[in-house]
Scaffold this motif. Sequence first.
Motif, PDB file in Angstrom:
ATOM      1  N   GLY A  38       0.815  -1.215   0.000  1.00 59.24           N
ATOM      2  CA  GLY A  38       0.000   0.000   0.000  1.00 59.24           C
ATOM      3  C   GLY A  38       0.848   1.264   0.000  1.00 59.24           C
ATOM      4  N   LEU A  39       1.919   1.287   0.794  1.00 62.56           N
ATOM      5  CA  LEU A  39       2.826   2.438   0.814  1.00 62.56           C
ATOM      6  C   LEU A  39       3.544   2.602  -0.518  1.00 62.56           C
ATOM      7  CD1 LEU A  39       4.344   2.114   4.395  1.00 62.56           C
ATOM      8  CD2 LEU A  39       2.813   3.907   3.556  1.00 62.56           C
ATOM      9  N   TYR A  42       1.055   4.024  -3.005  1.00 67.81           N
ATOM     10  CA  TYR A  42       0.847   5.440  -2.685  1.00 67.81           C
ATOM     11  C   TYR A  42       2.012   6.286  -3.183  1.00 67.81           C
ATOM     12  CZ  TYR A  42       0.371   9.720  -0.013  1.00 67.81           C
ATOM     13  OH  TYR A  42       0.281  11.027   0.352  1.00 67.81           O
ATOM     14  N   ASP A  43       3.246   5.807  -2.993  1.00 68.73           N
ATOM     15  CA  ASP A  43       4.423   6.541  -3.458  1.00 68.73           C
ATOM     16  C   ASP A  43       4.443   6.664  -4.977  1.00 68.73           C
ATOM     17  OD1 ASP A  43       7.108   7.738  -3.018  1.00 68.73           O
ATOM     18  OD2 ASP A  43       7.755   5.971  -4.151  1.00 68.73           O
ATOM     19  N   VAL A  45       1.844   6.619  -7.017  1.00 71.32           N
ATOM     20  CA  VAL A  45       0.728   7.449  -7.477  1.00 71.32           C
ATOM     21  C   VAL A  45       0.957   8.924  -7.165  1.00 71.32           C
ATOM     22  CG1 VAL A  45      -1.730   7.893  -7.103  1.00 71.32           C
ATOM     23  CG2 VAL A  45      -0.929   5.571  -7.355  1.00 71.32           C
ATOM     24  N   THR A  46       1.644   9.221  -6.070  1.00 72.78           N
ATOM     25  CA  THR A  46       1.829  10.615  -5.662  1.00 72.78           C
ATOM     26  C   THR A  46       3.223  11.144  -5.968  1.00 72.78           C
ATOM     27  OG1 THR A  46       2.521   9.967  -3.446  1.00 72.78           O
ATOM     28  CG2 THR A  46       0.165  10.390  -3.795  1.00 72.78           C
TER      29      THR A  46
END
Length: 161
Positions: A38-39, A42-43, A45-46
């Motif tokens: 998940g992290l 997230y990294d 995508v952002t």
Amino acid sequence: MLGRYFQIAIRNLLKNKGTAVLNIAGLATGMAVALLVGLWVYDEVTYNRYHRNYDTIADVMMQSTYNGTVRTQPEVPIPLRDELANKYGSYFQRISLSTYPDKHVLTYGDKMLIKTGRFMQTIPFADFLVDIPVISGRRAFHYDGHRGLPGAESGDDKPCT
């Protein structure tokens, strides 16, 4: 009633220690892997979304074949900039080149800093591409036609850090 459930659970854990340890370790490992994935997502995508123009910036890469091996690399020939501007100018508002990752020496006054990395070609629209948050001082760019580094303009008391 809830106390009875905990009492039964602890009794079963103590009765089947091997199975309990295996189940708890598997659960903990699964949760840790899910959290890491998940992290990571997230990294991805952002990444670089702090830039005000992040959705319109592209990185052009070159693909070459050498001895039957296909290789994709971020290095592109310098004449490609003019070709992109001439043939595909409607797709690109601005085009900039950066150096190959190497050791570079930055100096300001009597201070010298040696870092490995890429440095961007300075251009009149450098402030469009380099939208890095400034911690202190103020960000200013100068352009001398061909060369130059982002930094303090003449008369600045304090360059950005």
